[in-house]
Enzyme design. Structure first.
Site, PDB file in Angstrom:
ATOM      1  N   SER A 261     -21.196  21.555  48.558  1.00 16.77           N
ATOM      2  CA  SER A 261     -21.022  22.137  49.887  1.00 16.77           C
ATOM      3  C   SER A 261     -19.772  21.588  50.564  1.00 16.77           C
ATOM      4  CB  SER A 261     -22.256  21.847  50.748  1.00 16.77           C
ATOM      5  OG  SER A 261     -22.144  20.561  51.315  1.00 16.77           O
ATOM      6  N   LYS A 262     -19.430  22.215  51.669  1.00 19.79           N
ATOM      7  CA  LYS A 262     -18.217  21.810  52.379  1.00 19.79           C
ATOM      8  C   LYS A 262     -18.334  20.375  52.882  1.00 19.79           C
ATOM      9  CE  LYS A 262     -16.713  26.372  53.603  1.00 19.79           C
ATOM     10  NZ  LYS A 262     -16.123  27.284  54.534  1.00 19.79           N
ATOM     11  N   ARG A 263     -19.545  19.930  53.104  1.00 24.18           N
ATOM     12  CA  ARG A 263     -19.728  18.570  53.624  1.00 24.18           C
ATOM     13  C   ARG A 263     -19.732  17.516  52.517  1.00 24.18           C
ATOM     14  NH1 ARG A 263     -22.247  22.117  56.324  1.00 24.18           N
ATOM     15  NH2 ARG A 263     -23.898  22.176  54.787  1.00 24.18           N
ATOM     16  N   ASP A 264     -19.825  17.963  51.257  1.00 22.47           N
ATOM     17  CA  ASP A 264     -19.950  16.993  50.169  1.00 22.47           C
ATOM     18  C   ASP A 264     -18.720  16.125  49.983  1.00 22.47           C
ATOM     19  OD1 ASP A 264     -22.514  17.554  49.553  1.00 22.47           O
ATOM     20  OD2 ASP A 264     -22.037  19.054  48.026  1.00 22.47           O
TER      21      ASP A 264
END
Ligand code: GLU
Length: 502
Positions: A261-264
């Protein structure tokens, strides 16, 4: 066969992430492999999710990757405009056609009425869907009389346009990567095609544009697979030939489970975006591969192999080589696990192929590093360190001691390499070094002879010497360090160490 035309159709809702880059790359590789066109179309009909600067970011990222479109908002082309927000009249024209053939209908339900319907369904333990059953109980042009519909329109009552999903049909579909599968239309809902602001939704604008732009192949993320039935039916309702479809699997987290994900990126310590992106609202900066020090050719090579394996297990391929080899039919069905170590390995491999002069220019370009050394000295340092470097900045970091006299000495290294006889040994060595030529080959020989004359092993001599020069027991060969530092600096460092350690 008509010309292969493949489009990358990002929505400007934020920066492009790794999955988006891979889609664009496969679009490009397939199009070019087939002698076709690579088109970029900006899908900006969702005004609520529009992010300032996202389109420019996407175009800049593609350019950095070397994926230059044949047609795009920036490059123009015969099938423009390439921004959906500028194509409203085209959608209006085709919408009229859909309504005329009874393939779509107007729905006047207010948000409150839909909430009410949702609640009722929940009370019965069901999930509400606007579909072939519920449409017959709601406020739309299926249930209302023609006059009533006209009255509502005249009164400017807001409405959306929904697709009239056929009842009880089995749709047989085909995907280049996943093969054949079927779906019953009763499981699909009546998707909104045009919102109450008159803007088309993704589904409608997407198929109109793919048709109008004569797109032959649609390659996109697997999150769009559930929409494929609707898209098939839209093509059918319009009487258009459809393109071929290929849905790409997810890129997975490093541990192999779940979508990356973009937060990873923040969590695992690697970028998930090609370039740095500054959020225009929060001001937060997300890291990019470019700024992290990745070479674009290493980056796209790494991305290409997330889901595709070239023949003979080859791993290092330039963009033109990938174009030559790419086969959409061989793209993997399973998700591809992202690995930071592999990404770094690619960069290291590409860095190694650069000439010392190219690396010098790149090193001088690295921000936050202010190098006072001459080109000549830097070239020497580069040649000694580049084999060990993953990033250009490593050349500076791993070779920092070439620029700065050690201020302190690693305690473990001191313990390992220094004893009470070391000062006498290094003093004698200093005296010996005074009179010799500081050429690596010569130094090697002299150091050997010196150790032999003192009847000690090379390690006994090299370790304290290295510690004096570097501050720790790391770095290239000692004669190379001596030669690069030069006689004066080398002797100064030995003296320094003797003063500080003993
Ligand atoms: N605008 C869609 C997206 O950003 C495009 C999907 C497609 O390629 O059809 O995911």
């Amino acid at each position: 066969m008509s010309k292969v035309r493949v489009r990358f159709a990002p929505s400007p809702t934020g920066p492009l992430h790794l999955g988006g880059v891979r889609t664009a790359l496969y679009d490009y590789l397939f199009a070019k492999n087939q002698g076709g066109d690579f088109i970029v179309r900006i899908e900006d009909t969702d005004t609520a999710r529009y992010v300032e600067g996202a389109e420019d970011y996407i175009m800049e990222a593609l350019e950095w990757c070397g994926l230059i479109p044949d047609e795009s908002p920036k490059h123009g082309g015969e099938y423009g405009p390439y921004r959906q927000s500028e194509r409203r009249d085209i959608y209006d024209k085709y919408l009229a056609q859909l309504l005329e053939t009874d393939s779509a209908y107007l729905a006047f339900d207010t948000p409150e009425e839909l909430d009410e319907a949702r609640k009722k369904a929940e009370e019965k333990g069901e999930v509400f869907a606007y579909n072939y059953i519920t449409r017959n109980q709601l406020k739309n042009s299926v249930t209302l009389s023609k006059e009533e519909v006209q009255r509502l329109i005249n009164q400017d009552v807001p409405y959306v346009v929904r697709f009239k999903m056929p009842v009880d049909r089995i749709l047989n579909m085909e995907d280049i990567i996943r093969g054949k599968f079927a779906v019953n239309t009763n499981t699909l809902d009546d998707k909104v095609l045009v919102k109450n602001d008159g803007m088309p939704t993704y589904h409608f604008a997407n198929i109109v544009d793919d048709h109008e732009m004569q797109i032959s192949h649609v390659i996109r993320g697997e999150e769009w697979l559930p929409s494929l039935g609707l898209h098939y039916l839209l093509y059918e309702a319009m009487g258009w030939e459809r393109p071929q479809f290929a849905h790409l699997s997810l890129i997975l987290k490093p541990e192999g489970k779940g979508k990356l994900s973009k937060r990873d990126g923040d969590k695992f310590g690697f970028p998930v975006f090609p370039l740095n992106f500054k959020d225009p609202v929060t001001g937060n900066v997300s890291k990019g591969y470019r700024e992290e020090g990745y070479l674009p050719e290493a980056f796209i090579n790494m991305v290409a192999l997330l889901g595709w394996s070239p023949a003979n297990d080859r791993e290092i391929l330039s963009l033109p080589e990938m174009v030559g080899e790419f086969d959409l039919y061989k793209v993997h069905k399973a998700g591809a696990r992202f690995s930071k170590e592999k990404a770094e390995w690619f960069n290291h491999e590409y860095l190694k192929t650069k000439t010392d002069e190219q690396l010098l220019a790149m090193l001088r370009d690295v921000q936050d590093i202010d190098l006072e050394a001459t080109d000549e000295k830097l070239l020497k340092i580069i040649s000694l360190i580049k084999e060990r470097a993953t990033f250009v900045k490593d050349i500076y970091e791993q070779g920092k001691f070439f620029f700065e006299t050690p201020g302190e000495y690693d305690a473990k290294a001191v313990k390992k390499s220094w004893n009470e006889s070391t000062p006498e040994l290094l003093n004698a060595l200093s005296a010996h070094l005074q009179d010799i030529d500081f050429h690596p080959e010569n130094l090697k020989e002299e150091l050997h002879n010196f150790a032999e004359s003192r009847e000690i092993g090379m390690g006994k001599l090299m370790m304290p010497l290295r510690l004096s020069l570097v501050g720790e027991l790391k770095g290239p060969e000692v004669p190379d360090i001596l030669a690069t530092l030069g006689k004066d600096e080398s002797l100064r460092r030995i003296k320094n160490a003797l003063n500080n350690i003993s």
